[in-house]
Motif scaffolding. Structure first.
Motif, PDB file in Angstrom:
ATOM      1  N   LEU A   1       0.838  -1.202   0.000  1.00  0.00           N
ATOM      2  CA  LEU A   1       0.000   0.000   0.000  1.00  0.00           C
ATOM      3  C   LEU A   1       0.876   1.256   0.000  1.00  0.00           C
ATOM      4  CD1 LEU A   1      -2.830   1.192   0.061  1.00  0.00           C
ATOM      5  CD2 LEU A   1      -2.753   1.055   2.564  1.00  0.00           C
ATOM      6  N   TYR A   2       1.921   1.243   0.788  1.00  0.00           N
ATOM      7  CA  TYR A   2       2.842   2.379   0.868  1.00  0.00           C
ATOM      8  C   TYR A   2       3.457   2.689  -0.497  1.00  0.00           C
ATOM      9  CZ  TYR A   2       7.178   4.849   2.158  1.00  0.00           C
ATOM     10  OH  TYR A   2       8.218   5.736   2.240  1.00  0.00           O
ATOM     11  N   VAL A   3       4.010   1.679  -1.176  1.00  0.00           N
ATOM     12  CA  VAL A   3       4.669   1.939  -2.462  1.00  0.00           C
ATOM     13  C   VAL A   3       3.651   2.298  -3.541  1.00  0.00           C
ATOM     14  CG1 VAL A   3       6.713   0.572  -1.903  1.00  0.00           C
ATOM     15  CG2 VAL A   3       4.840  -0.506  -3.192  1.00  0.00           C
ATOM     16  N   SER A   4       2.449   1.765  -3.436  1.00  0.00           N
ATOM     17  CA  SER A   4       1.401   2.119  -4.403  1.00  0.00           C
ATOM     18  C   SER A   4       1.087   3.603  -4.316  1.00  0.00           C
ATOM     19  CB  SER A   4       0.125   1.314  -4.124  1.00  0.00           C
ATOM     20  OG  SER A   4       0.376  -0.060  -4.207  1.00  0.00           O
ATOM     21  N   ALA A   5       0.950   4.093  -3.098  1.00  0.00           N
ATOM     22  CA  ALA A   5       0.619   5.504  -2.898  1.00  0.00           C
ATOM     23  C   ALA A   5       1.775   6.414  -3.317  1.00  0.00           C
ATOM     24  CB  ALA A   5       0.250   5.736  -1.432  1.00  0.00           C
ATOM     25  N   CYS A   6       3.005   6.033  -2.952  1.00  0.00           N
ATOM     26  CA  CYS A   6       4.168   6.842  -3.366  1.00  0.00           C
ATOM     27  C   CYS A   6       4.209   6.959  -4.890  1.00  0.00           C
ATOM     28  CB  CYS A   6       5.471   6.209  -2.876  1.00  0.00           C
ATOM     29  SG  CYS A   6       5.813   6.400  -1.120  1.00  0.00           S
ATOM     30  N   THR A   7       4.008   5.848  -5.559  1.00  0.00           N
ATOM     31  CA  THR A   7       4.107   5.828  -7.017  1.00  0.00           C
ATOM     32  C   THR A   7       2.954   6.584  -7.673  1.00  0.00           C
ATOM     33  OG1 THR A   7       5.205   3.695  -6.817  1.00  0.00           O
ATOM     34  CG2 THR A   7       4.468   4.313  -9.001  1.00  0.00           C
ATOM     35  N   GLU A   8       1.780   6.495  -7.093  1.00  0.00           N
ATOM     36  CA  GLU A   8       0.638   7.251  -7.615  1.00  0.00           C
ATOM     37  C   GLU A   8       0.929   8.745  -7.584  1.00  0.00           C
ATOM     38  OE1 GLU A   8      -2.633   7.712  -9.608  1.00  0.00           O
ATOM     39  OE2 GLU A   8      -2.437   5.716  -8.735  1.00  0.00           O
ATOM     40  N   ARG A   9       1.559   9.207  -6.515  1.00  0.00           N
ATOM     41  CA  ARG A   9       1.874  10.636  -6.395  1.00  0.00           C
ATOM     42  C   ARG A   9       2.936  11.063  -7.397  1.00  0.00           C
ATOM     43  NH1 ARG A   9       1.176   8.989  -1.038  1.00  0.00           N
ATOM     44  NH2 ARG A   9       3.415   8.876  -0.580  1.00  0.00           N
ATOM     45  N   MET A  10       3.816  10.154  -7.777  1.00  0.00           N
ATOM     46  CA  MET A  10       4.893  10.474  -8.715  1.00  0.00           C
ATOM     47  C   MET A  10       4.480  10.273 -10.179  1.00  0.00           C
ATOM     48  SD  MET A  10       7.411  11.572  -6.897  1.00  0.00           S
ATOM     49  CE  MET A  10       8.844  11.442  -7.981  1.00  0.00           C
ATOM     50  N   ALA A  11       3.439   9.504 -10.415  1.00  0.00           N
ATOM     51  CA  ALA A  11       3.038   9.135 -11.782  1.00  0.00           C
ATOM     52  C   ALA A  11       2.858  10.325 -12.727  1.00  0.00           C
ATOM     53  CB  ALA A  11       1.786   8.270 -11.755  1.00  0.00           C
ATOM     54  N   PRO A  12       2.218  11.420 -12.311  1.00  0.00           N
ATOM     55  CA  PRO A  12       2.056  12.533 -13.249  1.00  0.00           C
ATOM     56  C   PRO A  12       3.377  13.106 -13.747  1.00  0.00           C
ATOM     57  CG  PRO A  12       0.544  12.781 -11.416  1.00  0.00           C
ATOM     58  CD  PRO A  12       1.478  11.661 -11.065  1.00  0.00           C
ATOM     59  N   LEU A  13       4.427  12.917 -12.959  1.00  0.00           N
ATOM     60  CA  LEU A  13       5.717  13.460 -13.368  1.00  0.00           C
ATOM     61  C   LEU A  13       6.321  12.659 -14.520  1.00  0.00           C
ATOM     62  CD1 LEU A  13       7.279  14.401  -9.933  1.00  0.00           C
ATOM     63  CD2 LEU A  13       5.936  15.813 -11.505  1.00  0.00           C
TER      64      LEU A  13
ATOM     65  N   TYR B   1       3.868   2.204 -17.865  1.00  0.00           N
ATOM     66  CA  TYR B   1       3.963   2.922 -16.595  1.00  0.00           C
ATOM     67  C   TYR B   1       2.580   3.030 -15.948  1.00  0.00           C
ATOM     68  CZ  TYR B   1       5.720   6.217 -13.136  1.00  0.00           C
ATOM     69  OH  TYR B   1       6.087   6.810 -11.953  1.00  0.00           O
ATOM     70  N   ALA B   2       1.604   3.499 -16.722  1.00  0.00           N
ATOM     71  CA  ALA B   2       0.248   3.684 -16.181  1.00  0.00           C
ATOM     72  C   ALA B   2      -0.354   2.357 -15.720  1.00  0.00           C
ATOM     73  CB  ALA B   2      -0.642   4.352 -17.224  1.00  0.00           C
ATOM     74  N   GLU B   3      -0.176   1.298 -16.495  1.00  0.00           N
ATOM     75  CA  GLU B   3      -0.696  -0.020 -16.107  1.00  0.00           C
ATOM     76  C   GLU B   3      -0.027  -0.512 -14.834  1.00  0.00           C
ATOM     77  OE1 GLU B   3      -0.040  -2.510 -19.521  1.00  0.00           O
ATOM     78  OE2 GLU B   3      -1.447  -1.342 -20.738  1.00  0.00           O
ATOM     79  N   SER B   4       1.263  -0.293 -14.715  1.00  0.00           N
ATOM     80  CA  SER B   4       1.983  -0.738 -13.523  1.00  0.00           C
ATOM     81  C   SER B   4       1.505   0.006 -12.286  1.00  0.00           C
ATOM     82  CB  SER B   4       3.489  -0.569 -13.712  1.00  0.00           C
ATOM     83  OG  SER B   4       3.967  -1.454 -14.698  1.00  0.00           O
ATOM     84  N   VAL B   5       1.325   1.310 -12.403  1.00  0.00           N
ATOM     85  CA  VAL B   5       0.836   2.093 -11.265  1.00  0.00           C
ATOM     86  C   VAL B   5      -0.553   1.592 -10.862  1.00  0.00           C
ATOM     87  CG1 VAL B   5       0.120   4.391 -10.484  1.00  0.00           C
ATOM     88  CG2 VAL B   5       2.238   4.107 -11.792  1.00  0.00           C
ATOM     89  N   ARG B   6      -1.398   1.363 -11.837  1.00  0.00           N
ATOM     90  CA  ARG B   6      -2.744   0.847 -11.541  1.00  0.00           C
ATOM     91  C   ARG B   6      -2.663  -0.503 -10.828  1.00  0.00           C
ATOM     92  NH1 ARG B   6      -5.071  -1.249 -16.576  1.00  0.00           N
ATOM     93  NH2 ARG B   6      -3.855  -3.030 -15.881  1.00  0.00           N
ATOM     94  N   ASP B   7      -1.832  -1.392 -11.326  1.00  0.00           N
ATOM     95  CA  ASP B   7      -1.747  -2.746 -10.773  1.00  0.00           C
ATOM     96  C   ASP B   7      -1.120  -2.776  -9.383  1.00  0.00           C
ATOM     97  OD1 ASP B   7      -2.928  -3.580 -13.113  1.00  0.00           O
ATOM     98  OD2 ASP B   7      -1.083  -4.403 -13.970  1.00  0.00           O
ATOM     99  N   LEU B   8      -0.302  -1.796  -9.058  1.00  0.00           N
ATOM    100  CA  LEU B   8       0.286  -1.739  -7.723  1.00  0.00           C
ATOM    101  C   LEU B   8      -0.768  -1.607  -6.631  1.00  0.00           C
ATOM    102  CD1 LEU B   8       3.385   0.589  -8.270  1.00  0.00           C
ATOM    103  CD2 LEU B   8       3.434  -1.847  -7.712  1.00  0.00           C
TER     104      LEU B   8
END
Length: 183
Positions: free
Chosen positions: A23-35, A53-60
């Motif tokens: 959950l922690y890494v999913s949230a960190c990555t979601e915040r960074m995804a727009p960059l 990238y987008a699919e990976s963030v979603r799947d996390l």
């Protein structure tokens, strides 16, 4: 190397186990995804990278179980230009923040697949480093403190509000970086 991740957060990751880490890494990555997505959108030849990238963030966000193909995703991600060794330092604003977004995803995938608290801390460190840099270049931004707050919040185990907060924070970061790009 000293990490920017608060000691209490690092300890909670070590003590919390797999689902807390995921959950922690999913949230960190979601915040960074727009960059990554925002800064690389429209770049010729990067369409497949953007989709990956987008699919990976979603799947996390499937934090209840590790990604079965996390190691393969890491191998694919490591082919991204952002992670290729280069003799020149990264100095371009867009390249800098896209690099940190890709690095964050790399550690997130590693942590999600293995349950490694060390990889999760590295994921959080990448996010904090980039927000610290952005704070130094945007007067009054406060993005580092917000990232620290959201990293602590992500340990609560409640994904319901975390996703929305992470999406909103990601948009704010993207706007701050856009403001730094040459016109």
């Amino acid at each position: 190397m000293e990490t920017l991740v608060e000691q209490a957060v690092a300890e909670a990751l070590r003590d919390g186990g797999g689902e807390v880490i995921r959950l922690y890494v999913s949230a960190c990555t979601e915040r960074m995804a727009p960059l990554f997505v925002g800064l690389r959108a429209g770049t010729p030849g990067r369409e497949a990278d953007l989709d990956f990238y987008a699919e990976s963030v979603r799947d996390l966000w499937h934090a209840d179980r590790p990604l079965a193909d996390a190691a393969e995703r890491v191998r694919l991600l490591e082919r991204f230009p952002e992670l290729q060794p280069d003799e020149d330092e990264i100095t371009d604003v867009a390249d800098t923040y896209a690099f940190f977004a890709v690095l964050c995803l790399r550690y997130a995938l590693l942590a999600h697949g293995s349950g490694s608290a060390g990889d999760a801390v590295s994921c959080g460190h990448a996010a904090l480093t980039s927000m610290g840099m952005l704070d130094q270049n945007v007067v009054g931004a406060g993005l580092l403190a917000e990232e620290q707050r959201l990293q602590s919040l992500s340990l609560s185990g409640d994904a319901s509000g975390l996703w929305n907060a992470s999406v909103a924070a990601g948009r704010e970061r993207f706007r701050a970086v856009l403001g730094r790009l040459p016109r």
